[in-house]
Design an enzyme around this catalytic site. Sequence first.
Site, PDB file in Angstrom:
ATOM      1  N   SER A 227     -32.401  16.899  19.752  1.00 17.41           N
ATOM      2  CA  SER A 227     -33.376  16.771  20.657  1.00 17.41           C
ATOM      3  C   SER A 227     -33.179  18.554  21.841  1.00 17.41           C
ATOM      4  O   SER A 227     -32.424  18.930  21.007  1.00 17.41           O
ATOM      5  CB  SER A 227     -33.178  16.011  22.160  1.00 17.41           C
ATOM      6  OG  SER A 227     -33.921  16.126  22.895  1.00 17.41           O
ATOM      7  N   ASP A 343     -43.676  12.103  17.151  1.00 16.05           N
ATOM      8  CA  ASP A 343     -42.780  12.577  18.664  1.00 16.05           C
ATOM      9  C   ASP A 343     -43.208  13.144  19.267  1.00 16.05           C
ATOM     10  O   ASP A 343     -43.820  14.011  19.751  1.00 16.05           O
ATOM     11  CB  ASP A 343     -42.018  13.106  18.255  1.00 16.05           C
ATOM     12  CG  ASP A 343     -40.529  13.775  19.331  1.00 16.05           C
ATOM     13  OD1 ASP A 343     -40.792  13.609  20.714  1.00 16.05           O
ATOM     14  OD2 ASP A 343     -39.491  14.316  18.698  1.00 16.05           O
ATOM     15  N   HIS A 374     -39.380  10.296  18.772  1.00 13.87           N
ATOM     16  CA  HIS A 374     -38.335  11.264  18.912  1.00 13.87           C
ATOM     17  C   HIS A 374     -36.960  11.211  18.036  1.00 13.87           C
ATOM     18  O   HIS A 374     -36.689  10.349  18.355  1.00 13.87           O
ATOM     19  CB  HIS A 374     -38.382  11.512  20.186  1.00 13.87           C
ATOM     20  CG  HIS A 374     -37.693  12.331  21.047  1.00 13.87           C
ATOM     21  ND1 HIS A 374     -37.960  13.864  20.202  1.00 13.87           N
ATOM     22  CD2 HIS A 374     -36.375  11.965  21.926  1.00 13.87           C
ATOM     23  CE1 HIS A 374     -36.924  14.346  20.951  1.00 13.87           C
ATOM     24  NE2 HIS A 374     -35.956  13.886  21.775  1.00 13.87           N
TER      25      HIS A 374
END
Length: 630
Positions: A227, A343, A374
């Site tokens: 991320s 995601d 995710h």
Amino acid sequence: MNRPMTLRPPYDFLVFAAFSILAPGLMNYATTVGAEPAVPVFKDGEAQVVKAFVDPDYWIRHDLWVQTEFDSDDDDKPDRMHVSVTRPGQTESEGLKLPVVYISSPYFAGTGAKGKEFFWDARHEVGVTPPEREHFPAVELKSRRPIISKSHAKEWVPRGYIVVHSSSPGTGLSQGCPTVGGDNESLAPKAVVDWLCGRADGFTTPDGEEKVVADWCTGKVGMTGTSYNGTIPLAAATTGVEGLEAIIPVAPNTSYYHYYRSNGLVRHPFGFLGEDIDYLYDFIHSGNEPRRDHCDCEVRDKEMLQGFDRKTGDYNEFWAGRDYINDLEPLKAAVLMAHAFNDWNVVPEHSVRIYQALKAKGVPSQAFFHQGGHGGPPPMKMMNRWFTRYLHGIENDVEDDPRAWIVREQDKREKPTPYDDYPNPDASPVKFYLSAGAPERGKLTTDSAADEGTETLVDNFSFSGAALAQAEWTNHRLIYVLPTFHKPVHLSGTPRMTIKLASNKPAANLSVWLVSLPWTESKKTKITDNIITRGWADPQNHASITESEPLVPGQFYELTFDLQPDDQVIPKDQQIGLMIFSSDRDFTLRPTPGTKLTVDLNATSITLPIVGGDAALAEAFKESKSEKKE
């Protein structure tokens, strides 16, 4: 290495204690482990766990501050980044030099409030100035101890690597201002790599002059993270810094525009309706207390709030400066991208667009995709081979491996299927047209000859996309469905939508879902496999994402845009449906219900990337002999 000896509160006792505790272990190392020098070991092109590197009691941990080339908080001093090091004791007792796996993050020292009361209010009309949001209280440091993170150490140190962490600017004990994609978030990790390679200065304290030298590093550095932590490796690599040999970004945010906007439309990441870049700034701003007000004023209130244009959603210089595809020219590190096709936080286009650009640039690159949500790194074997090749220099032929690895439906993430590339080279575009059927279901067809006229939907954010897709009759969406498949159909690539529409208002949301029917949502988990992919666009940006114009009510406009990339096998007995609606309650603004969108069916189509193209599609529609008998 110059050990920290002259230290200042609140750091002195803790850092000195770390070295004092480790010293007896280092002195007893030779008698405990044996006289044979400990070195990395490789088998089948992978770094192996070495017994002498396993015991954390023989690891050295220390903290320091690396001086950067920027002054983002305008205090007339170069910002220093807080760095922590975890390395095998043999780097001290035997002078062993090893490569580094480096992770940087804005999250290590804690984050801000998650209450929805601090989000932007999404309940207003499209194309108007939104009401101001409330900024949440300043983030309090999770700890003032100079400990950043222990992540990744147990995976990489036993395999013959040094693990380094750093807090990004304006977070934790790092100086400077967070900028959420600004230049300093690229130059900060560059400075750490420069220090690891002997080109920048590290210090024992944030304001002292006693230096720390990374004489245990080979000058080979790799980066990874997930991320935001996966964005920073790409940011560092765009500087072209020498010594950063390989990166493995997992679900990276490669463009903050593509995170908070879609084709001119204000759009939010799934689960965070009302979040925007200024909220993320507040969320990560955990450091630099003496300069906090200055950072808030100059970065958040001036640069962000005056640049992000939440009214129109247009792409502008502010967003272009936070789009890493514009900065790829200097990049030369080998890149293993990782992302999930489902995601809906950091949508898959983030990695796909960079992967395609890197291939065109000729950079060594591979892609790993899975079907989950995710996050989710590649299997350890893939990561190990990548770092073994580019950090240790072992010729394991990883560059000759298949370019793409995709976890197939129902398979475990550790067992991806290899493909020559992504998109699948055997995929070709098939264009589908719309046949009228509202307010029930119309048809998708490859025949464009019929005159289908127009159909109208009425916006109402009260209904979820899932509810609209399952509805047998509703005027809040239009849906067009292919016949049932008798064989699986493999989609691989990026669907493209062309639509001609008119609105009865000057501005409106436009949302498109590609779904698999019939719907099979789990009542227990509320998880569905029926969403193939999605896309969003602003009809006001029909000509350009950099310039929007109010719609003339009743006038038709044509726009073309991509849905999110995907690679999915649609099973037999399913149908593909194209759903067109206005406000997507999980992603877009929520205007007062009632806006009408009228679609010209004859000028509207969707192109799907199908493995095997028209021939595979025709084969999927054929009934088998046994099915005909039934």
